[in-house]
Scaffold this motif. Sequence first.
Motif, PDB file in Angstrom:
ATOM      1  N   ARG A 178       0.703  -1.274  -0.051  1.00  0.00           N
ATOM      2  CA  ARG A 178      -0.225  -0.185  -0.154  1.00  0.00           C
ATOM      3  C   ARG A 178       1.203   1.143  -0.432  1.00  0.00           C
ATOM      4  NH1 ARG A 178      -0.132  -1.995   5.829  1.00  0.00           N
ATOM      5  NH2 ARG A 178       1.411  -0.200   6.741  1.00  0.00           N
ATOM      6  N   PHE A 179       2.129   0.952  -0.044  1.00  0.00           N
ATOM      7  CA  PHE A 179       3.233   2.277  -0.021  1.00  0.00           C
ATOM      8  C   PHE A 179       2.874   2.645  -1.333  1.00  0.00           C
ATOM      9  CE2 PHE A 179       2.990  -0.635   3.338  1.00  0.00           C
ATOM     10  CZ  PHE A 179       3.134  -0.180   4.555  1.00  0.00           C
ATOM     11  N   SER A 180       3.674   4.133  -1.785  1.00  0.00           N
ATOM     12  CA  SER A 180       4.703   4.506  -2.700  1.00  0.00           C
ATOM     13  C   SER A 180       5.528   4.107  -1.512  1.00  0.00           C
ATOM     14  CB  SER A 180       4.423   5.959  -2.621  1.00  0.00           C
ATOM     15  OG  SER A 180       4.802   6.769  -1.458  1.00  0.00           O
ATOM     16  N   VAL A 181       6.596   4.561  -3.151  1.00  0.00           N
ATOM     17  CA  VAL A 181       8.398   4.479  -2.171  1.00  0.00           C
ATOM     18  C   VAL A 181       8.361   5.603  -1.201  1.00  0.00           C
ATOM     19  CG1 VAL A 181      10.818   4.511  -3.265  1.00  0.00           C
ATOM     20  CG2 VAL A 181       9.103   3.244  -4.606  1.00  0.00           C
ATOM     21  N   PRO A 182       8.510   6.821  -0.841  1.00  0.00           N
ATOM     22  CA  PRO A 182       8.972   7.390  -0.037  1.00  0.00           C
ATOM     23  C   PRO A 182       7.990   7.000   1.261  1.00  0.00           C
ATOM     24  CG  PRO A 182       9.001   9.165  -1.841  1.00  0.00           C
ATOM     25  CD  PRO A 182       8.168   7.124  -2.556  1.00  0.00           C
ATOM     26  N   GLU A 183       6.531   6.484   0.914  1.00  0.00           N
ATOM     27  CA  GLU A 183       5.933   6.329   2.243  1.00  0.00           C
ATOM     28  C   GLU A 183       6.439   4.710   2.850  1.00  0.00           C
ATOM     29  OE1 GLU A 183       1.362   7.461   1.163  1.00  0.00           O
ATOM     30  OE2 GLU A 183       2.213   5.977   0.468  1.00  0.00           O
ATOM     31  N   TRP A 184       7.191   4.392   1.454  1.00  0.00           N
ATOM     32  CA  TRP A 184       7.874   2.566   2.254  1.00  0.00           C
ATOM     33  C   TRP A 184       8.958   2.949   3.137  1.00  0.00           C
ATOM     34  CZ3 TRP A 184      12.091   0.558   1.882  1.00  0.00           C
ATOM     35  CH2 TRP A 184      11.893  -0.997   2.484  1.00  0.00           C
ATOM     36  N   LEU A 185      10.042   4.285   2.942  1.00  0.00           N
ATOM     37  CA  LEU A 185      10.984   4.660   3.018  1.00  0.00           C
ATOM     38  C   LEU A 185      11.244   5.040   4.275  1.00  0.00           C
ATOM     39  CD1 LEU A 185      12.546   5.729   0.113  1.00  0.00           C
ATOM     40  CD2 LEU A 185      13.794   3.773   1.197  1.00  0.00           C
ATOM     41  N   ALA A 186       9.308   5.972   4.709  1.00  0.00           N
ATOM     42  CA  ALA A 186       9.850   6.428   5.819  1.00  0.00           C
ATOM     43  C   ALA A 186       9.374   5.572   6.985  1.00  0.00           C
ATOM     44  CB  ALA A 186       8.984   7.736   6.243  1.00  0.00           C
TER      45      ALA A 186
END
Length: 441
Positions: A178-186
């Motif tokens: 359910r993540f975009s890359v920036p969300e996943w990284l955070a």
Amino acid sequence: MKSQSVAAARSRARRVEKGIETETRARQFTTKPSLQGLLQLPLLEELEAHGGRAKPSDLYERLADRLDVPTELRSQKRTCADGQTYSVFPQAVRWARQNAVMAGLIHKGDRGIWELADPGFAKLKKVRRGVAVLIYSLDDGIALWAHAEDAARAIEPGSLDLIFTSPPYPTVAREYGRFSVPEWLAWMKTLVGLWKNMISPETGTICVNLMDAFVSGTPNLSPYIERFTLSCVDDHGLYLNARSVWHSPTKMGNIQWASKERVRPRNTLEHLLFFSHGPNPNWDTRRLPPEPYAASTIAGWERAQRRPSSKRPCGYNINELAFAPTGTGPLPGNLIVAAGAPGNDRYSRRCKEAGISPHPARFPDAIPKRVILLTTEPGQIVYDPMAGSNTTGKAALDLGRRFIASEPSLTYLTASSFRFDDRPDFQRHPLPDGLSLLAAA
Ligand SMILES: C[S@@+](CC[C@H](N)C(=O)[O-])C[C@H]1O[C@@H](n2cnc3c(N)ncnc32)[C@H](O)[C@@H]1O
């Protein structure tokens, strides 16, 4: 006086008419079987993914992505009889929310914040945030129903020897995960911060299994794995001990770029990144099973036995017999070759018998087994915070280690008990009062 009440009545009639018309349009839109059936569950899932509550404006785009709503429909507006316009897709989402409120799945109340109610969590079989519940245990293992963030609070700091996990991968199209890359990284930055305190400063290792993610709409890879690695080292001060690669010869290719366009080879590799607190990880490669020598290597030794030593291109005079078989096999390399998870093991058979779909993203036990053998000694504790079907826990137990598993999906966690429920020390734990609703089917 009379004219005032006539005006008020007319105005009320207009408002009612407008309301009916808006509702009729929303109904027309949402009762299309394609969207009506599709909207409610993703709406509940998105709310759950936001920790159980969210502003409606944070959900529209996510839902449109999930449902692959075409761009023109996302921005489509309609005009009512009174000239007011409204956005069609958000209106459909609000209608789905209204239905979910009526069904008791979403709390009635503050319209600015939508909040999942207990029956909504129960429908998803997802645990509420802030809770960690023991679902089953063995003498040497426990399985918690919890998000990774909440399980972290239930586990003693510094008590773990290995954290090994395979997180949901960030996919820009959000088809899985359910993540975009920036969300996943955070998100992962927060989790690694918690995990760092949970592993033993002397013996602890964190190992994460990641798969490449494509940049949406292109055959290119996102460098998210590199960014994650840098974050572990730069933000958390961990040491990058090693990288391993898992080659799965049976892996399917990306449909667009490997099968249709044929512009890139099938991606058969996944990555394993190992981190620890200190520069000297407490590992021992002698615990790994011996690998066979290559036939060409053995032939080389046989030739070497028949001739004197010779000078190497590097200038050293090395007799090839210096590398002759020792009986323990060649030094282990960092390539793991293993097919995907089997479809006919006890776990899969029991899932089928119970009418449950096996977890869709399991890794084969060869992966956790290798990581566990390399990084831990018998009796030490292995934790998988995103346990899925608990392949890691089973591998740990098979190798004489202890396991802790946590997973937010009760469906996955319950099915994972099929790996252990034939053991005499297996215990299923009843849900504490108040949580039984969450577990209701
Ligand atoms: C790739 S799967 C792991 C599969 C597992 N290695 C196996 O062999 O079965 C990732 C898992 O992470 C879980 N997950 C998603 N969000 C999570 C969260 N916030 N905390 C912990 N786990 C989460 C998913 O439910 C899913 O089961």
